[in-house]
Design an enzyme around this catalytic site. Structure first.
Site, PDB file in Angstrom:
ATOM      1  N   LEU A 125       0.837  -1.204   0.000  1.00 54.91           N
ATOM      2  CA  LEU A 125       0.000   0.000   0.000  1.00 54.91           C
ATOM      3  C   LEU A 125       0.872   1.254   0.000  1.00 54.91           C
ATOM      4  CD1 LEU A 125      -2.863   1.352   0.358  1.00 54.91           C
ATOM      5  CD2 LEU A 125      -2.350   1.343   2.806  1.00 54.91           C
ATOM      6  N   SER A 132       1.743   8.575   5.442  1.00 59.75           N
ATOM      7  CA  SER A 132       0.420   8.469   6.040  1.00 59.75           C
ATOM      8  C   SER A 132      -0.699   8.759   5.045  1.00 59.75           C
ATOM      9  CB  SER A 132       0.293   9.444   7.230  1.00 59.75           C
ATOM     10  OG  SER A 132       1.142   9.058   8.287  1.00 59.75           O
ATOM     11  N   ILE A 157       7.426  -2.577   2.923  1.00 54.59           N
ATOM     12  CA  ILE A 157       6.505  -3.703   2.814  1.00 54.59           C
ATOM     13  C   ILE A 157       7.070  -4.927   3.540  1.00 54.59           C
ATOM     14  CG2 ILE A 157       5.121  -5.097   1.255  1.00 54.59           C
ATOM     15  CD1 ILE A 157       4.643  -2.003   1.169  1.00 54.59           C
ATOM     16  N   THR A 158       6.333  -5.417   4.517  1.00 53.79           N
ATOM     17  CA  THR A 158       6.760  -6.532   5.363  1.00 53.79           C
ATOM     18  C   THR A 158       6.458  -7.867   4.691  1.00 53.79           C
ATOM     19  OG1 THR A 158       6.317  -5.201   7.331  1.00 53.79           O
ATOM     20  CG2 THR A 158       6.531  -7.580   7.646  1.00 53.79           C
ATOM     21  N   ARG A 271      19.315  -7.583  40.785  1.00 57.28           N
ATOM     22  CA  ARG A 271      20.352  -6.548  40.781  1.00 57.28           C
ATOM     23  C   ARG A 271      20.393  -5.835  42.127  1.00 57.28           C
ATOM     24  NH1 ARG A 271      25.097  -4.215  39.475  1.00 57.28           N
ATOM     25  NH2 ARG A 271      24.927  -2.121  38.575  1.00 57.28           N
ATOM     26  N   GLY A 342      19.586   0.414  33.694  1.00 56.32           N
ATOM     27  CA  GLY A 342      20.764   1.258  33.711  1.00 56.32           C
ATOM     28  C   GLY A 342      21.648   1.014  32.498  1.00 56.32           C
ATOM     29  N   GLY A 343      22.938   0.955  32.713  1.00 51.10           N
ATOM     30  CA  GLY A 343      23.874   0.753  31.609  1.00 51.10           C
ATOM     31  C   GLY A 343      23.629  -0.537  30.857  1.00 51.10           C
ATOM     32  N   GLU A 366       1.216   0.927  10.350  1.00 55.97           N
ATOM     33  CA  GLU A 366      -0.230   0.690  10.261  1.00 55.97           C
ATOM     34  C   GLU A 366      -1.031   1.865  10.821  1.00 55.97           C
ATOM     35  OE1 GLU A 366      -2.111  -3.026  10.529  1.00 55.97           O
ATOM     36  OE2 GLU A 366      -0.257  -4.168  10.384  1.00 55.97           O
TER      37      GLU A 366
END
Length: 382
Positions: A125, A132, A157-158, A271, A342-343, A366
């Site tokens: 499409l 859009s 296009i997927t 953690r 975090g990191g 979509e």
């Protein structure tokens, strides 16, 4: 009002959850980093019947409903979105247009393999200059005897260029109406048709294990009977398919949002900082609580949209709300999960890094968040 899943739906949900944890999670990280399509996982999902969930048994499907597909997408996306979007696009964009609008012959020819997951379909499409504005189609198709001659291109296009892609349905201008407006129709183009070429895969920020391509048509000829549905109704047909797809993308978004909660809870328990698990600190507790609230609220939104869809009631507004709320939840949760880690959240070896890369497209694909707001406002009479 009872939101409890039926016995069949709960069994499906649990089965897909188990598959995602045991079979997807151990391998998807390496596939993702290599940008490699997960053929073995797709084959396994096909064997499980996931690609045929909302397809009738006559054409090789499971004879279930669209909500079943949404539940499967949510559970897959809790672990990985590349696998989830491959299923979502394969069903809602590849098979459902054929299922909804195809002739008996078209269904017999292509639908069983799509429903079995042996082949994949795609829908062309969006165009490079359209975005859009999906109605800004420039691709053309003219009748030459008993053939359509297609020229133009499609973008983003997927499932269009995998080794198992069998068809791509494309929208094209097939004439001009009496009012001067474009006549847009949908036409099925089998993979490998002369004049039909797919580009190399895009280098994407996220969804790296899914297949996304640009398509080109240069005097591509297909039989006249490859017209899908009524001539001049291609755009309208796709809009109805897109409403269903928005519910499916909302479910996928909820899965990602919930996956962020899952990973954050686990990490917060393990953690330690300043001598205690970080989950014992209110700052982390509140952040994760907000994440859970977002996922829960978004789930209710897509459940509500799916319920109206299954009852045969208008659900365009509810689909837009679900897609807007759920994609926002996914993006917010991905950001907060990265902060909790975090990191380590910035390292690709951890799932939340993948979630963060995958989340943003959910606010775009979509139908962007802006388009969803536009649809909601229209239904309010604005």
């Amino acid at each position: 009002m009872d939101l409890t899943l039926s016995e069949e739906h709960e069994a499906l949900r649990a089965t897909v959850e188990d598959f995602a944890r045991k079979e997807v999670a151990p391998v998807i990280g390496e596939l993702y980093e290599r940008g490699e399509f997960p053929y073995q996982l797709v084959a396994r999902m096909g064997a499980m019947g996931l690609f045929g969930l909302p397809i009738d048994e006559e054409h090789g499907g499971m004879g279930g409903d669209y909500f079943a597909l949404c539940l499967a997408l949510e559970e897959l996306a809790r672990v990985d979105s590349s696998v989830a979007i491959t299923l979502e696009a394969g069903v809602s964009l590849g098979a459902m247009p054929l299922h909804r609008f195809g002739t008996a012959d078209q269904k017999r020819r292509w639908l069983p393999a799509l429903a079995a997951g042996e082949k994949l379909g795609a829908f062309g499409l969006t165009e490079p200059g359209g975005g859009s504005d999906a109605g800004a189609t420039r691709t053309t198709a003219r009748l030459d005897g008993d053939e359509w001659v297609i020229n133009g291109s499609k973008a983003f296009i997927t499932n269009a260029g995998t080794d198992i892609t069998s068809i791509v349905t494309v929208t094209a201008i097939t004439g001009v109406g009496e009012d001067g407006r474009k006549e847009i129709s949908a036409i099925i183009v089998p993979a490998g048709t002369p004049g039909f070429r797919v580009s190399q895969k895009y280098s994407k920020v996220g969804w790296r294990a899914s297949d996304t391509r640009e398509l080109f048509f240069d005097d591509c000829r297909v039989p006249a009977e490859n017209l899908l549905g009524e001539r001049g109704r291609g755009y309208a047909q796709f809009l109805s398919i897109l409403d269903e797809g928005r519910v499916a993308i909302a479910a996928l978004s909820v899965g990602l949002a919930q996956g962020c909660v899952d990973e954050s809870v686990r990490y917060a328990r393990e953690r330690e900082a300043f001598g205690s698990p970080i989950g014992s600190y209110q700052a982390i507790q509140f952040k994760i609580a907000d994440m859970e609230a977002r996922a829960h609220t978004a789930r209710l939104a897509y459940y509500a949209a799916a319920a109206k869809m299954l009852r045969g009631e208008p659900f365009k507004k509810e689909a837009a709300i679900a897609k807007l709320v759920a994609s926002n939840a996914a993006m917010d949760n991905a950001r907060d999960a990265t902060q909790v880690f975090g990191g380590y959240g910035f390292m690709n070896e951890y799932p939340v890094g993948r979630f963060y890369r995958d989340a943003k497209i959910l606010e775009i694909g979509e139908g962007t968040s802006e388009v969803q707001r536009m649809l909601i406002a229209r239904h309010l009479g604005l």
